[in-house]
Design a protein around this motif. Structure first.
Motif, PDB file in Angstrom:
ATOM      1  N   ALA A 164       0.567  36.101  16.894  1.00 27.41           N
ATOM      2  CA  ALA A 164       0.181  37.473  17.229  1.00 27.41           C
ATOM      3  C   ALA A 164       0.994  37.920  18.435  1.00 27.41           C
ATOM      4  N   ARG A 165       1.572  39.139  18.358  1.00 27.56           N
ATOM      5  CA  ARG A 165       2.491  39.587  19.399  1.00 27.56           C
ATOM      6  C   ARG A 165       2.238  41.046  19.754  1.00 27.56           C
ATOM      7  N   ASN A 166       2.242  41.324  21.063  1.00 28.15           N
ATOM      8  CA  ASN A 166       2.351  42.697  21.541  1.00 28.15           C
ATOM      9  C   ASN A 166       3.254  42.707  22.766  1.00 28.15           C
ATOM     10  N   ALA A 167       3.293  43.813  23.479  1.00 28.45           N
ATOM     11  CA  ALA A 167       4.221  43.928  24.606  1.00 28.45           C
ATOM     12  C   ALA A 167       3.851  43.005  25.759  1.00 28.45           C
ATOM     13  N   GLN A 168       2.586  42.591  25.831  1.00 27.02           N
ATOM     14  CA  GLN A 168       2.124  41.772  26.954  1.00 27.02           C
ATOM     15  C   GLN A 168       2.241  40.269  26.697  1.00 27.02           C
ATOM     16  N   ARG A 169       2.062  39.849  25.441  1.00 23.36           N
ATOM     17  CA  ARG A 169       1.969  38.408  25.185  1.00 23.36           C
ATOM     18  C   ARG A 169       2.246  38.088  23.722  1.00 23.36           C
ATOM     19  N   SER A 170       2.535  36.825  23.479  1.00 28.69           N
ATOM     20  CA  SER A 170       2.586  36.270  22.122  1.00 28.69           C
ATOM     21  C   SER A 170       1.665  35.056  22.100  1.00 28.69           C
ATOM     22  N   VAL A 171       0.757  35.024  21.146  1.00 30.16           N
ATOM     23  CA  VAL A 171      -0.194  33.919  21.011  1.00 30.16           C
ATOM     24  C   VAL A 171       0.066  33.225  19.681  1.00 30.16           C
ATOM     25  N   LEU A 172       0.371  31.941  19.757  1.00 27.29           N
ATOM     26  CA  LEU A 172       0.648  31.136  18.575  1.00 27.29           C
ATOM     27  C   LEU A 172      -0.663  30.573  18.030  1.00 27.29           C
ATOM     28  N   ILE A 173      -0.764  30.531  16.720  1.00 28.11           N
ATOM     29  CA  ILE A 173      -1.931  29.940  16.051  1.00 28.11           C
ATOM     30  C   ILE A 173      -1.434  28.759  15.228  1.00 28.11           C
ATOM     31  N   ASP A 174      -1.770  27.565  15.668  1.00 21.59           N
ATOM     32  CA  ASP A 174      -1.352  26.285  15.097  1.00 21.59           C
ATOM     33  C   ASP A 174       0.135  26.039  15.330  1.00 21.59           C
ATOM     34  N   THR A 175       0.514  24.776  15.222  1.00 21.40           N
ATOM     35  CA  THR A 175       1.876  24.383  15.595  1.00 21.40           C
ATOM     36  C   THR A 175       2.616  23.628  14.497  1.00 21.40           C
ATOM     37  N   GLY A 176       1.936  23.242  13.442  1.00 24.62           N
ATOM     38  CA  GLY A 176       2.614  22.601  12.322  1.00 24.62           C
ATOM     39  C   GLY A 176       3.015  21.162  12.596  1.00 24.62           C
ATOM     40  N   PHE A 177       3.262  20.409  11.531  1.00 24.56           N
ATOM     41  CA  PHE A 177       3.627  19.012  11.727  1.00 24.56           C
ATOM     42  C   PHE A 177       5.090  18.874  12.115  1.00 24.56           C
ATOM     43  N   SER A 178       5.367  17.760  12.778  1.00 23.39           N
ATOM     44  CA  SER A 178       6.722  17.481  13.255  1.00 23.39           C
ATOM     45  C   SER A 178       7.545  16.837  12.149  1.00 23.39           C
TER      46      SER A 178
ATOM     47  N   THR B   8       2.347  31.261  26.127  1.00 19.18           N
ATOM     48  CA  THR B   8       1.479  30.709  27.168  1.00 19.18           C
ATOM     49  C   THR B   8       0.130  30.257  26.622  1.00 19.18           C
ATOM     50  N   ASP B   9      -0.218  30.710  25.398  1.00 15.78           N
ATOM     51  CA  ASP B   9      -1.493  30.315  24.791  1.00 15.78           C
ATOM     52  C   ASP B   9      -1.284  30.017  23.320  1.00 15.78           C
ATOM     53  N   THR B  10      -1.781  28.864  22.895  1.00 14.91           N
ATOM     54  CA  THR B  10      -1.706  28.436  21.498  1.00 14.91           C
ATOM     55  C   THR B  10      -3.103  28.042  21.037  1.00 14.91           C
ATOM     56  N   VAL B  11      -3.533  28.601  19.935  1.00 15.55           N
ATOM     57  CA  VAL B  11      -4.815  28.237  19.334  1.00 15.55           C
ATOM     58  C   VAL B  11      -4.583  27.116  18.328  1.00 15.55           C
ATOM     59  N   ILE B  12      -5.349  26.057  18.437  1.00 13.43           N
ATOM     60  CA  ILE B  12      -5.338  24.982  17.440  1.00 13.43           C
ATOM     61  C   ILE B  12      -6.619  25.136  16.616  1.00 13.43           C
ATOM     62  N   THR B  13      -6.463  25.539  15.351  1.00 14.91           N
ATOM     63  CA  THR B  13      -7.660  25.782  14.550  1.00 14.91           C
ATOM     64  C   THR B  13      -8.434  24.498  14.296  1.00 14.91           C
ATOM     65  N   HIS B  14      -7.718  23.387  14.125  1.00 18.32           N
ATOM     66  CA  HIS B  14      -8.331  22.067  14.015  1.00 18.32           C
ATOM     67  C   HIS B  14      -7.207  21.054  14.140  1.00 18.32           C
ATOM     68  N   LEU B  15      -7.553  19.778  14.198  1.00 17.94           N
ATOM     69  CA  LEU B  15      -6.580  18.751  14.546  1.00 17.94           C
ATOM     70  C   LEU B  15      -5.994  17.999  13.352  1.00 17.94           C
ATOM     71  N   HIS B  16      -6.137  18.510  12.154  1.00 13.50           N
ATOM     72  CA  HIS B  16      -5.460  17.883  11.023  1.00 13.50           C
ATOM     73  C   HIS B  16      -3.954  17.921  11.229  1.00 13.50           C
ATOM     74  N   TYR B  17      -3.273  16.925  10.687  1.00 17.88           N
ATOM     75  CA  TYR B  17      -1.858  16.698  10.996  1.00 17.88           C
ATOM     76  C   TYR B  17      -0.970  17.907  10.736  1.00 17.88           C
ATOM     77  N   ASP B  18      -1.335  18.741   9.746  1.00 20.40           N
ATOM     78  CA  ASP B  18      -0.458  19.853   9.382  1.00 20.40           C
ATOM     79  C   ASP B  18      -0.695  21.104  10.226  1.00 20.40           C
ATOM     80  N   HIS B  19      -1.619  21.021  11.170  1.00 20.15           N
ATOM     81  CA  HIS B  19      -1.914  22.162  12.037  1.00 20.15           C
ATOM     82  C   HIS B  19      -1.631  21.877  13.507  1.00 20.15           C
ATOM     83  N   VAL B  20      -1.266  20.653  13.807  1.00 18.25           N
ATOM     84  CA  VAL B  20      -1.061  20.296  15.214  1.00 18.25           C
ATOM     85  C   VAL B  20       0.095  19.310  15.317  1.00 18.25           C
ATOM     86  N   GLY B  21       0.907  19.494  16.346  1.00 18.46           N
ATOM     87  CA  GLY B  21       2.083  18.661  16.565  1.00 18.46           C
ATOM     88  C   GLY B  21       3.127  19.472  17.318  1.00 18.46           C
ATOM     89  N   ASN B  22       4.299  18.913  17.472  1.00 17.67           N
ATOM     90  CA  ASN B  22       5.418  19.634  18.105  1.00 17.67           C
ATOM     91  C   ASN B  22       5.119  20.078  19.539  1.00 17.67           C
TER      92      ASN B  22
END
Length: 268
Positions: free
Chosen positions: A43-57, A87-101
């Protein structure tokens, strides 16, 4: 406005599968393919970008025999977002395909529901039915980052920033949370694995991997209550997302979808 965002889905991997894989109790149509796409969202606007999940490595992909189409974090640059600006990343849950990197997000803190951390470090991980879906090193790294004061653990609904809200729903995992994002077309809910496919939520057919089936069914109702309409719900793994929503540019078709605009096609 500071509380309204552009919202993107970025596809970084794909896995072949069958309809019978994706519903509790299987499916009468055993012969039809039903692949999964793997996404991160931003999610992005002029003030910030917030990442949702990070994907597997790449290392996790090799270990699990998954093909990676592109690095999910480097892919942010395709829409002119510098990963170091997150500066902010949401991790929806800790399954391998949603968290890493984690090493690719040096400036970010991570928002996680505390029950998810308890589950991922608790007694149930000895059971392959649960533990298989978590990567021990990713979980350990989240623990390390907590010691480094880079993890914000929530225990219930929370606001990451104006216009970005978290709602725990459980079901798929005990600490699964969905993300409600205010966009120009209204409140969009990134459902993540509360609904892997549109068909899971639309037909109330729970996905095959569930920690609590009752909570998974109730999560469908919660997601619909949080979204402005059923067309404001984004499932976690459905290839149709890239078919229903336009790309930011012709070059990014099949890779990135704009979710803050109305869908261009609809399922039958």
């Amino acid at each position: 406005m500071t509380d309204t965002y552009e919202l993107f889905a970025i596809k970084y991997a794909r896995r072949d599968g069958w309809r019978s894989d994706n519903f509790i109790g299987g499916d009468d149509d055993h012969a039809s393919a039903m692949p999964l796409d793997y996404y991160v969202w931003v999610a992005r606007n002029a003030q910030r970008s917030v990442l949702i999940d990070t994907g597997f490595s790449a290392q996790t992909a090799a270990k699990r025999g998954r093909g990676v189409l592109r690095c999910p974090i480097d892919s942010l640059r395709l829409i002119d977002i510098d990963p170091d600006s997150i500066t902010d990343t949401v991790i929806t849950h800790l399954h391998y395909d949603h968290v890493g990197n984690f090493a690719l997000l040096q400036s970010s803190r991570f928002h996680l529901q505390e029950p998810e951390m308890h589950f991922a470090t608790g007694r149930h991980m000895k059971y392959p039915h649960f533990g298989h879906h978590y990567e021990p090193e990713d979980v350990a790294q989240m623990v390390r980052m907590n010691f480094a004061q880079r993890v914000v653990m929530h225990d219930g609904p929370a606001e990451v920033a104006p216009g970005i809200e978290l709602q725990p729903v459980g079901g798929h995992t005990p600490g699964l949370q969905v993300v409600r994002v205010k966009t120009a077309r209204g409140w969009v809910v990134v459902a993540s694995d509360a609904s892997h496919f549109y068909e899971n939520i639309e037909k109330r057919r729970p996905f095959s991997n569930a920690c609590d089936v009752c909570q998974m069914l109730e999560a469908f109702d919660t997601v619909y209550l949080l979204a402005d309409s059923k067309e404001h719900v984004i499932p976690g793994h459905d290839p149709q997302v890239l078919e229903r929503y336009p790309a930011p540019s012709k070059e990014l078709e099949g890779i990135i979808a704009r979710l803050d605009v109305a869908p261009q096609t609809h399922a039958d």
